[in-house]
Design a protein around this motif. Structure first.
Motif, PDB file in Angstrom:
ATOM      1  N   ARG A  77     -11.685   7.028   8.585  1.00 41.62           N
ATOM      2  CA  ARG A  77     -13.038   6.388   7.980  1.00 41.62           C
ATOM      3  C   ARG A  77     -14.045   7.385   8.403  1.00 41.62           C
ATOM      4  O   ARG A  77     -15.217   7.419   7.547  1.00 41.62           O
ATOM      5  CB  ARG A  77     -13.173   5.272   8.689  1.00 41.62           C
ATOM      6  N   GLU A  78     -13.933   8.250   9.023  1.00 39.08           N
ATOM      7  CA  GLU A  78     -15.079   9.241   9.607  1.00 39.08           C
ATOM      8  C   GLU A  78     -14.740  10.682   8.923  1.00 39.08           C
ATOM      9  O   GLU A  78     -15.745  11.472   9.258  1.00 39.08           O
ATOM     10  CB  GLU A  78     -15.080   9.277  11.080  1.00 39.08           C
ATOM     11  N   ASP A  79     -13.811  10.885   8.473  1.00 38.62           N
ATOM     12  CA  ASP A  79     -13.478  12.242   8.071  1.00 38.62           C
ATOM     13  C   ASP A  79     -12.924  12.246   6.672  1.00 38.62           C
ATOM     14  O   ASP A  79     -11.798  12.016   6.165  1.00 38.62           O
ATOM     15  CB  ASP A  79     -12.414  12.846   8.681  1.00 38.62           C
ATOM     16  N   ALA A  80     -14.093  12.345   5.687  1.00 34.28           N
ATOM     17  CA  ALA A  80     -13.566  12.349   4.080  1.00 34.28           C
ATOM     18  C   ALA A  80     -12.843  13.289   3.555  1.00 34.28           C
ATOM     19  O   ALA A  80     -11.938  13.081   2.905  1.00 34.28           O
ATOM     20  CB  ALA A  80     -14.992  12.205   3.304  1.00 34.28           C
ATOM     21  N   LYS A  81     -13.008  14.633   4.237  1.00 31.47           N
ATOM     22  CA  LYS A  81     -12.032  15.631   3.679  1.00 31.47           C
ATOM     23  C   LYS A  81     -10.715  15.595   4.125  1.00 31.47           C
ATOM     24  O   LYS A  81      -9.818  15.514   3.264  1.00 31.47           O
ATOM     25  CB  LYS A  81     -12.596  17.034   4.579  1.00 31.47           C
ATOM     26  N   GLY A  84      -9.389  12.614   2.156  1.00 34.81           N
ATOM     27  CA  GLY A  84      -8.988  13.084   0.583  1.00 34.81           C
ATOM     28  C   GLY A  84      -7.568  13.854   0.726  1.00 34.81           C
ATOM     29  O   GLY A  84      -6.803  13.771  -0.496  1.00 34.81           O
ATOM     30  N   MET A  85      -7.457  14.742   1.601  1.00 33.64           N
ATOM     31  CA  MET A  85      -6.172  15.322   1.649  1.00 33.64           C
ATOM     32  C   MET A  85      -5.086  14.636   1.868  1.00 33.64           C
ATOM     33  O   MET A  85      -4.002  14.726   0.994  1.00 33.64           O
ATOM     34  CB  MET A  85      -6.174  16.344   2.824  1.00 33.64           C
ATOM     35  N   ILE A  86      -4.971  13.562   2.831  1.00 34.98           N
ATOM     36  CA  ILE A  86      -3.696  12.691   2.745  1.00 34.98           C
ATOM     37  C   ILE A  86      -3.785  11.885   1.470  1.00 34.98           C
ATOM     38  O   ILE A  86      -2.436  11.637   0.920  1.00 34.98           O
ATOM     39  CB  ILE A  86      -4.299  12.081   4.187  1.00 34.98           C
ATOM     40  N   TRP A  87      -4.496  11.380   0.845  1.00 34.35           N
ATOM     41  CA  TRP A  87      -4.657  10.637  -0.608  1.00 34.35           C
ATOM     42  C   TRP A  87      -3.788  11.389  -1.459  1.00 34.35           C
ATOM     43  O   TRP A  87      -3.060  10.842  -2.007  1.00 34.35           O
ATOM     44  CB  TRP A  87      -5.960  10.022  -0.631  1.00 34.35           C
ATOM     45  N   GLY A  88      -4.324  12.763  -1.343  1.00 35.69           N
ATOM     46  CA  GLY A  88      -3.820  13.637  -2.536  1.00 35.69           C
ATOM     47  C   GLY A  88      -2.222  13.663  -2.374  1.00 35.69           C
ATOM     48  O   GLY A  88      -1.578  13.689  -3.198  1.00 35.69           O
ATOM     49  N   LEU A  89      -1.808  14.115  -0.983  1.00 35.11           N
ATOM     50  CA  LEU A  89      -0.360  13.873  -0.879  1.00 35.11           C
ATOM     51  C   LEU A  89       0.301  12.796  -1.195  1.00 35.11           C
ATOM     52  O   LEU A  89       1.506  12.793  -1.865  1.00 35.11           O
ATOM     53  CB  LEU A  89      -0.131  14.553   0.553  1.00 35.11           C
ATOM     54  N   VAL A  90      -0.129  11.644  -0.504  1.00 39.12           N
ATOM     55  CA  VAL A  90       0.421  10.323  -0.900  1.00 39.12           C
ATOM     56  C   VAL A  90       0.494  10.070  -2.364  1.00 39.12           C
ATOM     57  O   VAL A  90       1.636   9.588  -2.884  1.00 39.12           O
ATOM     58  CB  VAL A  90      -0.250   9.148  -0.138  1.00 39.12           C
ATOM     59  N   ARG A  91      -0.260  10.372  -3.122  1.00 41.21           N
ATOM     60  CA  ARG A  91      -0.496  10.102  -4.612  1.00 41.21           C
ATOM     61  C   ARG A  91       0.644  10.878  -5.161  1.00 41.21           C
ATOM     62  O   ARG A  91       1.034  10.372  -6.204  1.00 41.21           O
ATOM     63  CB  ARG A  91      -1.847  10.365  -5.071  1.00 41.21           C
ATOM     64  N   GLU A  92       0.844  12.192  -4.913  1.00 45.70           N
ATOM     65  CA  GLU A  92       1.863  12.919  -5.463  1.00 45.70           C
ATOM     66  C   GLU A  92       3.137  12.747  -5.128  1.00 45.70           C
ATOM     67  O   GLU A  92       4.048  13.386  -5.706  1.00 45.70           O
ATOM     68  CB  GLU A  92       1.400  14.355  -5.196  1.00 45.70           C
ATOM     69  N   THR A  93       3.544  12.038  -3.891  1.00 50.65           N
ATOM     70  CA  THR A  93       4.799  12.122  -3.320  1.00 50.65           C
ATOM     71  C   THR A  93       5.610  10.881  -3.922  1.00 50.65           C
ATOM     72  O   THR A  93       5.240   9.913  -3.766  1.00 50.65           O
ATOM     73  CB  THR A  93       4.933  11.665  -1.975  1.00 50.65           C
ATOM     74  N   LYS A  94       6.714  11.111  -4.853  1.00 45.62           N
ATOM     75  CA  LYS A  94       7.554  10.144  -5.481  1.00 45.62           C
ATOM     76  C   LYS A  94       8.797  10.622  -5.402  1.00 45.62           C
ATOM     77  O   LYS A  94       9.216  11.680  -5.257  1.00 45.62           O
ATOM     78  CB  LYS A  94       7.027   9.971  -6.951  1.00 45.62           C
ATOM     79  N   LEU A  95       9.812   9.436  -5.610  1.00 42.56           N
ATOM     80  CA  LEU A  95      11.216   9.795  -5.528  1.00 42.56           C
ATOM     81  C   LEU A  95      11.286  10.195  -6.812  1.00 42.56           C
ATOM     82  O   LEU A  95      10.919   9.867  -7.918  1.00 42.56           O
ATOM     83  CB  LEU A  95      11.850   8.396  -5.229  1.00 42.56           C
ATOM     84  N   GLU A  96      12.238  11.040  -7.106  1.00 40.82           N
ATOM     85  CA  GLU A  96      12.615  11.857  -8.473  1.00 40.82           C
ATOM     86  C   GLU A  96      13.263  10.668  -9.333  1.00 40.82           C
ATOM     87  O   GLU A  96      13.168  10.777 -10.369  1.00 40.82           O
ATOM     88  CB  GLU A  96      13.703  12.854  -8.194  1.00 40.82           C
TER      89      GLU A  96
END
Length: 354
Positions: A77-81, A84-96
């Protein structure tokens, strides 16, 4: 494989497998064997990302269950950078596999949802109802050094472990591969590594290759009978701060064990002895006040017991997962084949003076 908790087991294994994809990517892109400890360290990124993926799957499939997890969202909550980095990884990680991915639901919707998902892991635990335990990266230093770590997920009902799943990306797939003293480091990026261990109470324990899509075929595992203690091997933590290694050496000598101990991080030790690659796991108290966390043991405890083993503390008591977020009523851990557990326990108590 199972009837009583079939859905819980399937979702748990798929969620762990998806989280493993994220942790392996984080290691390749950000760790590369380093031991960075800054706020944006690989461990921080991997922990938050893996936990978010697992909780989002549980939220979709079992919305009324409680969750006890290692991480919470205040730092993000205190570290936007970093957020955003973690959100990007989570968004991109999917089972094939599309069907497998679909079973896990919509996932994390945005950065705000990421924070809410992570904070679902704040349950106090206890003896009533269904509670999932999550350790998104069990074995922090093992992960950083390219050694052993585990993604650990367990389901408790009224304080008892009913389902346990361990994703171990750096263990050999081959259940027959014996443990060696070098297994605690430099085990990544080779063919034939990555395994999921799982168990359902009363229905046995299984291993299967850790994949990237639908679950691969599994096979039942059993602990190895120990006919001659001189030929037995035992596992312990790499870090001396996690288990008293000098006392473990005395216990091994008392039992007549001649092989050097295998030191490795995480609940990969539980999985290794459950399939007979090792024999005994000792985690001896280093402090009278330290309390083990339930997410560090719940899945492994069930997997070993369902593979024909016995798991107690140094007093001979079963591990009590209903006491809250910690094993407050236990001290240390002894896991061994049922046939020799009492012998190992006596040696432990003799050396510790219990």
């Amino acid at each position: 494989m199972t009837t009583i908790y079939a859905r819980e087991l399937e979702i748990a294994q798929l969620a762990v497998q998806r989280a493993a994809i994220l942790t392996k990517r984080v290691f390749r892109e950000k760790a590369k064997g380093t031991v960075s400890k800054d706020d944006a360290s690989p461990v921080t990124i991997g922990d938050f990302g893996a936990q978010a993926l697992i909780i989002s799957a549980l939220r979709h499939n079992f919305p009324h269950d409680d969750i006890v997890a290692e991480e919470e969202a205040s730092a993000l909550r205190e570290d936007a950078k970093l957020r955003g980095m973690i959100w990007g990884l989570v968004r991109e990680t999917k089972l094939e596999d599309v069907a497998a991915e679909g079973l896990l639901g919509r996932g994390v919707r945005d950065e705000a949802d990421l924070l809410d998902v992570l904070d679902r892991g704040k349950s106090a635990g206890g003896r009533v109802g269904r509670v999932w335990t999550i350790d998104p990266i069990d074995g922090t230093k093992g992960f950083l050094r390219g050694g052993q770590y585990a993604i650990a997920l367990g389901l408790l009902e009224d304080g008892d472990v009913k389902v346990g799943v361990l994703g171990c990306p750096n263990l050999p797939v081959d259940d027959e591969a014996p443990l060696d003293v070098g297994i605690g480091e430099n085990q990544t990026d080779e063919e034939g590594r990555g395994v999921i261990f799982s168990a359902v109470v009363g229905e046995g324990a299984w291993s299967r290759p850790l994949g990237t899509g639908a679950l691969q075929e599994g096979k039942k595992i059993r602990m190895k009978d120990i006919a001659d203690m001189a030929n037995a091997s035992f596992c312990e933590s790499v870090e001396a701060g996690h288990s008293n290694q000098s006392e473990a050496a005395q216990i091994a000598q008392k039992l007549g064990i001649t092989k050097p101990s295998v030191r490795m991080d995480s609940q990969a030790k539980y999985g290794s002895i459950a399939r007979g690659a090792g024999d005994i796991y000792l985690r001896l108290p280093t402090s009278k006040t330290y309390q083990e966390k339930i997410w560090d043991h719940a899945a492994g405890d069930l997997i070993v017991r369902e593979a024909g083993g016995q798991v107690t503390d140094t007093k001979g008591q079963r591990l009590d997962f209903g006491a809250g977020r910690t094993l407050a009523s236990n001290s240390g851990v002894i896991a061994a084949p049922a046939g020799v557990h009492s012998q190992v326990l006596k040696a432990v108590q003799d050396v510790l003076g219990l």
